[in-house]
Design a protein around this motif. Sequence first.
Motif, PDB file in Angstrom:
ATOM      1  N   SER A 185       0.831  -1.203   0.000  1.00 33.91           N
ATOM      2  CA  SER A 185       0.000   0.000   0.000  1.00 33.91           C
ATOM      3  C   SER A 185       0.869   1.258   0.000  1.00 33.91           C
ATOM      4  N   PHE A 186       0.238   2.363  -0.341  1.00 30.13           N
ATOM      5  CA  PHE A 186       0.936   3.655  -0.400  1.00 30.13           C
ATOM      6  C   PHE A 186       1.546   3.994   0.961  1.00 30.13           C
ATOM      7  N   VAL A 187       0.767   3.833   2.031  1.00 33.96           N
ATOM      8  CA  VAL A 187       1.230   4.202   3.376  1.00 33.96           C
ATOM      9  C   VAL A 187       2.384   3.311   3.821  1.00 33.96           C
ATOM     10  N   GLN A 199      -6.997   5.664   1.894  1.00 33.52           N
ATOM     11  CA  GLN A 199      -7.011   6.837   2.774  1.00 33.52           C
ATOM     12  C   GLN A 199      -7.290   6.476   4.228  1.00 33.52           C
ATOM     13  N   TYR A 200      -7.857   5.282   4.482  1.00 34.00           N
ATOM     14  CA  TYR A 200      -8.111   4.883   5.874  1.00 34.00           C
ATOM     15  C   TYR A 200      -6.820   4.630   6.631  1.00 34.00           C
ATOM     16  N   GLU A 201      -5.745   4.402   5.908  1.00 37.95           N
ATOM     17  CA  GLU A 201      -4.453   4.141   6.554  1.00 37.95           C
ATOM     18  C   GLU A 201      -3.680   5.419   6.858  1.00 37.95           C
ATOM     19  N   PHE A 202      -4.162   6.569   6.365  1.00 35.54           N
ATOM     20  CA  PHE A 202      -3.424   7.814   6.550  1.00 35.54           C
ATOM     21  C   PHE A 202      -3.235   8.183   8.014  1.00 35.54           C
ATOM     22  N   ALA A 203      -4.118   7.659   8.883  1.00 40.92           N
ATOM     23  CA  ALA A 203      -4.032   7.973  10.310  1.00 40.92           C
ATOM     24  C   ALA A 203      -2.732   7.474  10.924  1.00 40.92           C
ATOM     25  N   TYR A 236       1.273  12.941   6.622  1.00 41.32           N
ATOM     26  CA  TYR A 236      -0.187  12.820   6.606  1.00 41.32           C
ATOM     27  C   TYR A 236      -0.807  13.861   5.671  1.00 41.32           C
ATOM     28  N   GLU A 237      -0.379  15.108   5.849  1.00 43.49           N
ATOM     29  CA  GLU A 237      -0.925  16.186   5.025  1.00 43.49           C
ATOM     30  C   GLU A 237      -0.563  15.992   3.554  1.00 43.49           C
ATOM     31  N   MET A 238       0.676  15.589   3.291  1.00 41.92           N
ATOM     32  CA  MET A 238       1.108  15.385   1.907  1.00 41.92           C
ATOM     33  C   MET A 238       0.331  14.242   1.245  1.00 41.92           C
ATOM     34  N   ALA A 239       0.147  13.154   1.990  1.00 43.71           N
ATOM     35  CA  ALA A 239      -0.586  12.010   1.440  1.00 43.71           C
ATOM     36  C   ALA A 239      -2.039  12.385   1.152  1.00 43.71           C
ATOM     37  N   ALA A 241      -3.663  12.421  -2.540  1.00 40.98           N
ATOM     38  CA  ALA A 241      -4.854  11.620  -2.857  1.00 40.98           C
ATOM     39  C   ALA A 241      -5.909  12.489  -3.540  1.00 40.98           C
ATOM     40  N   LYS A 242      -6.089  13.715  -3.059  1.00 42.37           N
ATOM     41  CA  LYS A 242      -7.051  14.641  -3.687  1.00 42.37           C
ATOM     42  C   LYS A 242      -6.638  14.925  -5.134  1.00 42.37           C
ATOM     43  N   CYS A 243      -5.354  15.149  -5.329  1.00 41.29           N
ATOM     44  CA  CYS A 243      -4.840  15.461  -6.667  1.00 41.29           C
ATOM     45  C   CYS A 243      -5.058  14.289  -7.616  1.00 41.29           C
ATOM     46  N   MET A 244      -4.697  13.077  -7.178  1.00 42.07           N
ATOM     47  CA  MET A 244      -4.839  11.904  -8.029  1.00 42.07           C
ATOM     48  C   MET A 244      -6.300  11.628  -8.356  1.00 42.07           C
ATOM     49  N   SER A 245      -7.175  11.792  -7.360  1.00 36.75           N
ATOM     50  CA  SER A 245      -8.611  11.583  -7.571  1.00 36.75           C
ATOM     51  C   SER A 245      -9.165  12.581  -8.583  1.00 36.75           C
TER      52      SER A 245
END
Length: 421
Positions: free
Chosen positions: A2-4, A35-39, A46-49, A53-57
């Motif tokens: 995963s990304f995280v 995104q559930y793993e960002f925590a 956290y902020e960068m991820a 994610a917003k950008c890719m979406s």
Amino acid sequence: MSFVTHLLSSVRINSGTQLASLFSLYPPSRSNLNQYEFAKLQKPWYEMAEEHAKCMSALKEGEDAMGDRERERWKEEAWNGQRGVVNALLRYLQTSSRSTSWTLPLLKTVCSDFKRISIETDDFSYSCALENGNYDPEEPRWPKTTEASRIISKVFNLCTNDRTQVTSDLPKSTECYFFANLLIKMYHKMDTLHLFKNISATIAAADIAPVLQHTCPKADKVTYLYYMGLIAFLKEDFATAERELSLSFVLCHRRSIRNRELILDLLIPLRLLRGSLPSKNLLKSFHRLKILYEPFVEAYKQGNPAAWDQALERGRARLGARGTLLLVMVARQAVVRRLVKKIWIVNNRDSRQRLDIILDVFREVNSPDMDADEVECVLANMIRQGLIKGYLSHPHQLMVLSKDNPFPKMDNFISNVPGGL
């Protein structure tokens, strides 16, 4: 993976290269953005991820959008996300008390992608406005690119002011040419190259030349020198332009054919101004340049202004596209000078040259319609410009040449070409 998980592993081993591939937009990472793993992440990751994610979406939604208005909206959303990524990383680098030089590959990637997405967003908005008939010339043409340049300028300043050197880490100043090049490309796109003076002044004031001399990537230095030469060329500071472009060409890798050709597109006309010709071996490596400039080389060697004019007419479109047409027109003076020198040699290098003989040669080689007044005007101009040492004696119909080097080197001619050509 995963990304995280990939991100945490990269941070743990301080791998800026792996982080760069994770946050890359071109091409995008294949890691699963859950995104559930960002925590699990801490600042700034956290902020960068989240922003990534917003950008890719938004980029994906933009590809699937039906109309231009929807695509434009999603492009702006993607731009906002990438801006968030860059700002989050920049805040981290500005406030961190630890060594952060290992993040340089990541910083270069997110800033480079930010430049690209900014230009693409502005271009798309502009084309949509033109197509829909609601373009307002009072509105800024490059709003996203302008803001992106301000943010990347902060990154550039951060790098030039960095003096830390912990263990084997290099200071961030080693990459200041990379970020300078990003800014120059954006200024070039926005037609605001006058802002380049801020970049060169910052590098000079930071006094980091010794660092850059030994640690700066050669490719970045070549690009920076090319743009320095280009800007000097646009300002009609031809001596500086030739110096910077010559150094850029020497440092440019031999296999970078396209880059070397771009440099030569400007450098060859600058050298023609002082009668310095490209060699056959050089032109042999660049087919398009060979077709364009070989006729000029032959015309110069023959001292044949008419042949030069024919070559100029054939290459007018290409020279005009590169902005070198007027420069090659001025370089014609070197051909005329060579013709006069050939006449002087044939006449046993006599310091007194008859104007009627010169006129006959000019009529045969250049134009059969030339009269004595035109020839005197041409010769007087070359004497005034320092291309020939001597004077005209109109009563005796002679050109009296200096006995000491009547045809001096043309190195100073390039510095004396008048502004505006």
